[in-house]
Design a protein around this motif. Structure first.
Motif: not given
Ligand code: ATP
Ligand code: MG
Length: 655
Positions: A70-72, A480-490, A492-496
């Motif tokens: 879940h990216g959490d 890394a926990r997120t891409v700053y201001g863009n958790h969606h990109r995080y 999409e890039t690493y977890l999806k």
């Protein structure tokens, strides 16, 4: 025996207590057992490690929660600590006169030492100055600084009051700085009047002024004096470091931070596209940095740790600042370049400061190898125990040069694979435990449950002798926990891309001995008549030729084979570049080492290759040039020398 089957054992010297401190991990079996525990019982393994390596103002109650699904990801929940306390205070209290930073200035005779107690005073005063200018917990501060001690002080002062730092490499242009300051909505910028590098001045303050013309979020600029040059100061916005700090108390209580409070943002190198503002949090990141300095560099008290990266990259964050200082080490801050005033600079630095761990990039090793052995010979390098490389796959040819000429065959070589996003090393040898193979990153670090996936089906490729994309199965403390201001990109890039896994974007092989070889970016893989070839493999074959200093290969469209190989080759100085025989020899070399299907269709002899400012090859630019798509090169703001593009376009057009 093929080169990739040869294992180089741990040098006997490292295991001899009369010559070296006893390594923390002394055998492959011990590594295996520790790795098994770290995967099967991470709560116990990392819970214990976090208590041993970090100081907590409030203990954590849960080791980990959430994860890759879940990216959490969260580690050390409910714990409180402060990174600057961990890096400075506790060592200043125990060992006030121990040297924290050896500042090796641009001019070799201007080195300076800073003790832990001095560092504490400087950090507190700057932290006080930031607070006085309205910076509070959760604000973001941009740092655009040359490699001077005040850069490190800036990191730690932000951490002390709970502000996030976003360090921008001080070689970036005003536009690149502006984009990063805007993206992170920074409230304050710390810079210097000028920088010094290789005898040249860098106009840091002027670049900041230019960038800030369109950065309304920035209210304050603090300017440190490096050269004393006259620079314009904007009334009400710009303040001198010296004046701001001298007014402040030399002790300021550190802000207690939760484990998952952000520590910093850092933009990736941009080798593959738009840089991402990667966010790291306090406890997990700090633990990853400290644990890898301890185990991967086998750091022991009294060692002198020298990482040659710039603080503007993740390597500088983890291995100049946070990792060594968390352990109370002496860290070297190198302001200059490897060739100033001569190409012996690194070796002089090692001899002068009795460096025990030395860490640099393959691009620097190749550049120094290109200039000849005479520069490295005749220096006393006997203090060295561990030599590290990072940033790109290292060609076996460069590995051997590093091992023989620098390490004299008596040091461990650690080829450390990791990313801005991983926070610390994830695949790497351990000095006392892992026999190495030149060009292999070898084995996963503790807590890293590695997987090689079929790129198409996403199915895990079990066992040895498999090639696919490199992924990680479980969250580890410093991811890394997120891409700053863009958790969606995080996501999409690493977890999806491969659900349930962290996707690195790099291709890898697990060889028949179970060792991991990084094959380069997945986007860079070349497919010739159904043979999947890695750029690293072909480039290594080319660099084995004695005339070759450096090379970059890419795939180009081909009617018959789907893709064909184009190779850009830089020669060593003094080699004539007009010989058509040489191109033929190079093609033969690849046929011989890899096979006829890998033979380059075109070879371009060039002076220079497109690289990021951190020294990585930007193959995507070469791909665009070959495809005739020069007008859509994408983001080239991270290119070290944009003028190479024009030269290469002409070269290809006239080939
Ligand atoms: P961007 O993500 O913006 O394209 P980048 O990936 O170059 O930039 P970094 O995080 O600095 O930014 O670099 C990480 C990458 O560097 C890895 O994904 C890998 O491709 C390469 N790399 C780092 N160390 C090694 C190593 N020891 N061996 C092989 N490749 C390495
Ligand atoms: Mg990347």
């Amino acid at each position: 025996m093929a080169e990739e089957d040869i294992k180089y054992p741990v040098p006997a010297r490292l295991l001899d207590p009369a010559q070296c401190p006893e390594p923390y991990v002394k055998s492959y079996e011990q590594y295996k057992e520790m790795h098994r525990q770290s995967i099967q019982n991470p709560d116990e393994f990392f819970g214990k490690m976090a208590t041993e390596l970090l100081s907590w103002s409030k203990p954590f109650h849960t080791v980990r929660h959430g994860g890759l699904d879940h990216g959490d990801t969260a580690w050390f929940l409910d714990g409180q600590l402060n990174a600057s306390y961990n890096c400075v205070d506790r060592h200043a209290f125990a060992n006030p006169d121990k040297i924290a930073i050896i500042y090796e200035a641009d001019e070799p005779n201007q080195s300076e030492n800073i003790t832990y107690s001095e560092l504490l005073r400087k950090v507190c005063q700057l932290a006080g100055a930031l607070r006085a200018r309205g910076i509070k917990k959760g604000d973001t501060v941009a740092i655009y600084m040359p490699m001077i001690p005040e850069a490190v002080v800036s990191f730690l002062a932000c951490a002390r009051i709970g502000a996030l730092h976003s360090v921008v490499f001080a070689g970036f242009s005003a536009e690149a700085l502006r984009d990063r300051v805007q993206d992170a909505q920074c409230r304050l910028v710390i810079t210097s009047d000028q920088g010094k590098r290789g005898g040249k001045s860098i106009e840091t303050k002027k670049i900041v002024d230019e960038a800030l013309k369109t950065c309304p979020s920035v209210e304050t600029v603090i300017v440190c004096q490096r050269t004393g040059a006259e620079v314009p100061m904007k009334e009400g916005r710009d303040f001198w470091w010296g004046e701001e700090c001298s007014k402040r108390m030399t002790y300021l209580t550190p802000e207690p931070m939760h484990s998952e409070d952000p520590l910093f943002l850092l933009y990736t190198s941009g080798s593959t596209g738009q840089p991402k503002g990667v966010m790291h949090t306090t406890a997990g990141y700090l633990l990853g940095a400290a644990a890898t300095v301890k185990y991967v560099f086998d750091y022991h008290p009294g060692d002198i740790f020298a990482c040659m990266a710039d603080v503007g990259w993740i390597t500088g964050h983890s291995y100049i600042v946070y990792g060594p200082l968390t352990l109370g080490a002496t860290t070297v801050l190198f302001e200059s370049i490897p060739t100033y005033p001569t190409p012996a600079r690194y070796w002089e630095l090692i001899a002068k400061h009795k460096v025990t761990q030395f860490y640099t990039a393959p691009t620097a090793i190749r550049a120094l190898r290109r200039l000849g052995d005479q520069w490295v010979e005749g220096h006393d390098l006997s203090s060295l125990r561990v030599l590290g490389t990072v940033g790109e796959p290292i060609n076996p040819e460069a590995w051997h040069w590093y091992n023989d000429k620098v390490g004299k065959g008596r040091c461990a070589i650690v080829d450390t694979y990791w990313q801005t996003e991983t926070g610390s090393h994830i695949v790497t040898p351990l000095p006392g435990a892992i026999a190495t193979k030149p060009g292999a990153a070898t084995v996963p670090f503790f807590g890293i449950d590695i997987a090689i996936l079929d790129p198409v089906t996403g199915k895990e490729l079990e066992g040895n002798d498999v090639t696919g994309v490199l992924a990680v199965k479980k969250a580890w403390p410093s991811v890394a926990r997120t891409v700053y201001g863009n958790h969606h990109r995080y996501l999409e890039t690493y977890l999806k891309p491969y659900p349930g896994y962290y996707f690195t974007g790099d291709g890898a092989t697990r060889d028949k001995d179970g060792y991991i070889w990084i094959r380069g970016r997945v986007d860079d893989v070349i497919n010739v008549s159904g043979h999947r070839l890695s750029t690293a493999e072909i480039e290594s074959a080319l660099i084995m030729h004695q005339a070759v200093a450096e090379t970059a290969v890419i795939g180009a469209a081909d009617d018959v084979t789907g893709q064909c190989i184009h190779a850009f080759v830089c020669l060593k100085p003094g080699v004539s570049n007009h010989s058509t025989d040489l191109s033929r020899e190079l093609v033969l070399q690849v046929r011989k080492v890899i096979g006829p299907f890998a033979a380059p269709k075109k070879i371009y002899l060039v002076e220079d290759l497109p690289k990021t400012r951190s020294g990585k090859l930007m193959r995507r630019i070469l791909r665009k040039i070959i495809a005739g798509e020069e007008d859509s090169l994408g983001d080239i703001s991270t290119l070290a020398d944009p003028s190479v593009v024009e030269v290469l376009i002409n070269k290809v057009a006239n080939a």
